[in-house]
Design a protein around this motif. Structure first.
Motif, PDB file in Angstrom:
ATOM      1  N   ASP A  13       0.862  -1.182   0.000  1.00  0.00           N
ATOM      2  CA  ASP A  13       0.000   0.000   0.000  1.00  0.00           C
ATOM      3  C   ASP A  13       0.900   1.235   0.000  1.00  0.00           C
ATOM      4  O   ASP A  13       1.150   1.845   1.030  1.00  0.00           O
ATOM      5  CB  ASP A  13      -0.914  -0.005   1.219  1.00  0.00           C
ATOM      6  CG  ASP A  13      -1.835   1.212   1.271  1.00  0.00           C
ATOM      7  OD1 ASP A  13      -1.857   1.998   0.302  1.00  0.00           O
ATOM      8  OD2 ASP A  13      -2.523   1.371   2.296  1.00  0.00           O
ATOM      9  N   GLN A  65       4.552  -4.162   5.360  1.00  0.00           N
ATOM     10  CA  GLN A  65       3.909  -5.461   5.177  1.00  0.00           C
ATOM     11  C   GLN A  65       3.229  -5.531   3.801  1.00  0.00           C
ATOM     12  O   GLN A  65       2.764  -4.515   3.285  1.00  0.00           O
ATOM     13  CB  GLN A  65       2.853  -5.675   6.269  1.00  0.00           C
ATOM     14  CG  GLN A  65       3.433  -5.813   7.648  1.00  0.00           C
ATOM     15  CD  GLN A  65       4.347  -7.010   7.774  1.00  0.00           C
ATOM     16  OE1 GLN A  65       3.974  -8.121   7.440  1.00  0.00           O
ATOM     17  NE2 GLN A  65       5.562  -6.782   8.238  1.00  0.00           N
ATOM     18  N   ARG A  67       0.237  -6.206   1.144  1.00  0.00           N
ATOM     19  CA  ARG A  67      -1.203  -5.952   1.221  1.00  0.00           C
ATOM     20  C   ARG A  67      -1.928  -7.200   1.733  1.00  0.00           C
ATOM     21  O   ARG A  67      -1.454  -8.324   1.563  1.00  0.00           O
ATOM     22  CB  ARG A  67      -1.761  -5.616  -0.163  1.00  0.00           C
ATOM     23  CG  ARG A  67      -1.529  -4.208  -0.591  1.00  0.00           C
ATOM     24  CD  ARG A  67      -2.393  -3.933  -1.821  1.00  0.00           C
ATOM     25  NE  ARG A  67      -2.190  -2.617  -2.344  1.00  0.00           N
ATOM     26  CZ  ARG A  67      -2.857  -1.532  -1.958  1.00  0.00           C
ATOM     27  NH1 ARG A  67      -3.765  -1.619  -1.002  1.00  0.00           N
ATOM     28  NH2 ARG A  67      -2.622  -0.368  -2.520  1.00  0.00           N
ATOM     29  N   GLU A  68      -3.087  -6.967   2.304  1.00  0.00           N
ATOM     30  CA  GLU A  68      -3.909  -8.059   2.807  1.00  0.00           C
ATOM     31  C   GLU A  68      -4.166  -9.081   1.699  1.00  0.00           C
ATOM     32  O   GLU A  68      -4.507  -8.712   0.582  1.00  0.00           O
ATOM     33  CB  GLU A  68      -5.240  -7.502   3.323  1.00  0.00           C
ATOM     34  CG  GLU A  68      -6.135  -8.543   3.934  1.00  0.00           C
ATOM     35  CD  GLU A  68      -7.422  -7.959   4.502  1.00  0.00           C
ATOM     36  OE1 GLU A  68      -8.202  -8.757   5.052  1.00  0.00           O
ATOM     37  OE2 GLU A  68      -7.646  -6.755   4.386  1.00  0.00           O
ATOM     38  N   ASP A  69      -3.972 -10.336   2.011  1.00  0.00           N
ATOM     39  CA  ASP A  69      -4.206 -11.486   1.133  1.00  0.00           C
ATOM     40  C   ASP A  69      -3.190 -11.637  -0.005  1.00  0.00           C
ATOM     41  O   ASP A  69      -3.273 -12.585  -0.781  1.00  0.00           O
ATOM     42  CB  ASP A  69      -5.626 -11.470   0.535  1.00  0.00           C
ATOM     43  CG  ASP A  69      -6.710 -11.445   1.599  1.00  0.00           C
ATOM     44  OD1 ASP A  69      -6.573 -12.204   2.585  1.00  0.00           O
ATOM     45  OD2 ASP A  69      -7.670 -10.670   1.459  1.00  0.00           O
ATOM     46  N   GLU A  72      -1.179 -14.992   0.468  1.00  0.00           N
ATOM     47  CA  GLU A  72      -2.030 -16.173   0.278  1.00  0.00           C
ATOM     48  C   GLU A  72      -2.376 -16.366  -1.200  1.00  0.00           C
ATOM     49  O   GLU A  72      -2.278 -17.474  -1.735  1.00  0.00           O
ATOM     50  CB  GLU A  72      -3.311 -16.011   1.105  1.00  0.00           C
ATOM     51  CG  GLU A  72      -4.305 -17.128   0.910  1.00  0.00           C
ATOM     52  CD  GLU A  72      -5.638 -16.849   1.602  1.00  0.00           C
ATOM     53  OE1 GLU A  72      -6.606 -17.510   1.219  1.00  0.00           O
ATOM     54  OE2 GLU A  72      -5.697 -15.977   2.491  1.00  0.00           O
ATOM     55  N   GLY A 184      -8.908  -5.816  -4.286  1.00  0.00           N
ATOM     56  CA  GLY A 184      -8.151  -6.631  -3.345  1.00  0.00           C
ATOM     57  C   GLY A 184      -7.640  -7.884  -4.020  1.00  0.00           C
ATOM     58  O   GLY A 184      -8.020  -8.234  -5.145  1.00  0.00           O
TER      59      GLY A 184
END
Length: 195
Positions: A13, A65, A67-69, A72, A184
């Motif tokens: 981000d 960090q 980004r979210e996901d 994964e 996302g």
């Protein structure tokens, strides 16, 4: 599927980082929180933008960090046998000097630390990013490119490339029939498996 993936703004981000640390460094709120570049975001000149970048280069390159996901989905796409290529205009990375080496080293170290898998990392210049990203996409026969930069996204789309545009404040006005806006990493995965 062969997929090109930008780094700054897609794996990270970037806008959130620049806004947060820009407020600390410049000691004020942004004048344009929707700007792509930090200098435009805080209404400062090029030299001040360079000082900011120099001050926070290590934090951004090593401590931010994903980004979210992102981890994964990266792992799942790799496990599903998709070929993933990082295509980035990471600051200083194309320079043939110690700063260039450091930029490349920090980026590859960050990818490894965060267990992000790529077939290869392709570095572009900051001055000719759109054309170089298109050239790399053609060389690797990429079917899609995931990017956040409005100039890059439009250039790629106008040259026939499908772009998954990672939504950001600075690309809200971008639209083209070859651009699909995503919000996302799970949405990116859904698009890939349905294509």
């Amino acid at each position: 599927m062969i997929i090109g993936i930008d780094a700054d703004g897609v794996l990270t981000d970037m806008a959130g980082f620049n806004c947060k640390y820009g407020e600390i460094f410049f000691k004020r709120k942004p004048v344009d929180p929707f700007a792509y570049k930090t200098g435009d975001m805080f209404g400062v000149g090029h030299s001040q933008e360079i000082l900011f970048g120099t001050r926070y280069f290590y934090e951004y390159c090593c401590k931010l960090q994903p980004r979210e996901d992102a981890q994964e989905v990266n792992r799942q796409l790799s496990d599903d046998s998709h070929q993933l290529y990082a295509i980035t205009a990471r600051k200083y990375a194309v320079q043939h000097n110690p700063l260039g080496w450091l930029s490349r080293h920090l980026f590859t170290g960050w990818l490894k630390k965060n267990e992000l898998r790529f077939e290869d990392i392709l570095f572009c210049t900051e001055s000719n990013t759109p054309a170089e990203k298109l050239d790399y996409c053609k060389r690797i026969s990429a079917e899609i490119m995931i990017d956040d930069n409005p100039e890059v996204a439009l250039f790629l789309a106008r040259n026939g490339m499908t772009v998954l545009l990672f939504d950001a404040p600075y690309n809200k006005d971008i639209a083209h029939e070859k651009i699909i806006r995503v919000y996302g990493w799970k949405e990116i995965y859904k698009y890939v498996i349905q294509t």
